[in-house]
Design an enzyme around this catalytic site. Sequence first.
Site, PDB file in Angstrom:
ATOM      1  N   GLY A 166       0.888  -1.142   0.000  1.00 48.94           N
ATOM      2  CA  GLY A 166       0.000   0.000   0.000  1.00 48.94           C
ATOM      3  C   GLY A 166       0.931   1.197   0.000  1.00 48.94           C
ATOM      4  O   GLY A 166       2.108   1.078   0.339  1.00 48.94           O
ATOM      5  N   CYS A 198       4.730  -4.693  -3.070  1.00 54.47           N
ATOM      6  CA  CYS A 198       4.190  -3.424  -3.544  1.00 54.47           C
ATOM      7  C   CYS A 198       5.125  -2.262  -3.205  1.00 54.47           C
ATOM      8  O   CYS A 198       6.241  -2.188  -3.708  1.00 54.47           O
ATOM      9  CB  CYS A 198       2.784  -3.236  -2.971  1.00 54.47           C
ATOM     10  SG  CYS A 198       1.844  -1.844  -3.594  1.00 54.47           S
ATOM     11  N   HIS A 199       4.724  -1.356  -2.327  1.00 52.93           N
ATOM     12  CA  HIS A 199       5.557  -0.233  -1.899  1.00 52.93           C
ATOM     13  C   HIS A 199       6.456  -0.582  -0.706  1.00 52.93           C
ATOM     14  O   HIS A 199       7.324   0.196  -0.342  1.00 52.93           O
ATOM     15  CB  HIS A 199       4.681   0.962  -1.495  1.00 52.93           C
ATOM     16  CG  HIS A 199       4.039   1.671  -2.642  1.00 52.93           C
ATOM     17  ND1 HIS A 199       2.962   1.161  -3.331  1.00 52.93           N
ATOM     18  CD2 HIS A 199       4.318   2.856  -3.232  1.00 52.93           C
ATOM     19  CE1 HIS A 199       2.601   2.003  -4.282  1.00 52.93           C
ATOM     20  NE2 HIS A 199       3.413   3.039  -4.242  1.00 52.93           N
ATOM     21  N   ALA A 200       6.272  -1.742  -0.095  1.00 54.38           N
ATOM     22  CA  ALA A 200       7.044  -2.098   1.102  1.00 54.38           C
ATOM     23  C   ALA A 200       8.547  -2.233   0.869  1.00 54.38           C
ATOM     24  O   ALA A 200       9.312  -2.042   1.813  1.00 54.38           O
ATOM     25  CB  ALA A 200       6.478  -3.359   1.745  1.00 54.38           C
ATOM     26  N   TRP A 260      10.355  -0.088  -0.141  1.00 55.13           N
ATOM     27  CA  TRP A 260      10.865   1.205   0.357  1.00 55.13           C
ATOM     28  C   TRP A 260      11.536   1.006   1.715  1.00 55.13           C
ATOM     29  O   TRP A 260      12.544   1.623   2.013  1.00 55.13           O
ATOM     30  CB  TRP A 260       9.700   2.165   0.579  1.00 55.13           C
ATOM     31  CG  TRP A 260       9.427   3.178  -0.471  1.00 55.13           C
ATOM     32  CD1 TRP A 260      10.257   3.614  -1.469  1.00 55.13           C
ATOM     33  CD2 TRP A 260       8.223   3.924  -0.600  1.00 55.13           C
ATOM     34  NE1 TRP A 260       9.622   4.569  -2.205  1.00 55.13           N
ATOM     35  CE2 TRP A 260       8.378   4.793  -1.698  1.00 55.13           C
ATOM     36  CE3 TRP A 260       7.025   3.948   0.115  1.00 55.13           C
ATOM     37  CZ2 TRP A 260       7.376   5.679  -2.109  1.00 55.13           C
ATOM     38  CZ3 TRP A 260       6.043   4.828  -0.292  1.00 55.13           C
ATOM     39  CH2 TRP A 260       6.209   5.682  -1.385  1.00 55.13           C
TER      40      TRP A 260
END
Length: 186
Positions: A80, A111-113, A115
């Site tokens: 997310g 996904c965005h994890a 990062w």
Amino acid sequence: MPKVSEAKIAILSTHGFEQSELEVPLQKLKDAGAEVHVISPDGEDIKGWDQKDWGRSVAVDKPIRQALASDYDALVLPGGQMNPDLLRVEEEALEFIKSFYDGGKTVAAICHAPWLLAEIGVVEGRKMTSYKSIKTDMINAGAEWEDSAVVADNGIVTSRNPGDLDAFVAKIIEEIEEGTHAREAA
């Protein structure tokens, strides 16, 4: 070799996680026999994001201050957009993630994890994937980014998006069952 049915797995998340990216791995890993704990910064229940609006709340088992990486075999980081962005400014969360990495344990980010993995400085030279909007961030952090559903590199599992959850969970299970991973410093 360890069995996933004997594993303890932590899912670290906060508000704004992509609903399916927490709930599906949670359920599939439990169905495989693992003991799974949801951990958040404050220990309070967390609310998901379900595609275009706020989704359901998920019960949290413990706050991060009561969780030790040494008690777990693997860590799952749901994506997310909001969830990992909020977590990457939480020092306790970053230290928790890094302790899994340093311990050679499976760390899985979707996904965005990824990062979060860039934030703790462990992506350089690693094969990884992520949601396409953070591709440049991952490359700039030194990852060897590829457009694949799931990528595993020495116990670090990354995946693009919720459409790849079955393959993501299958790879998490495979990496857990391989045991700890010797890693060179990034």
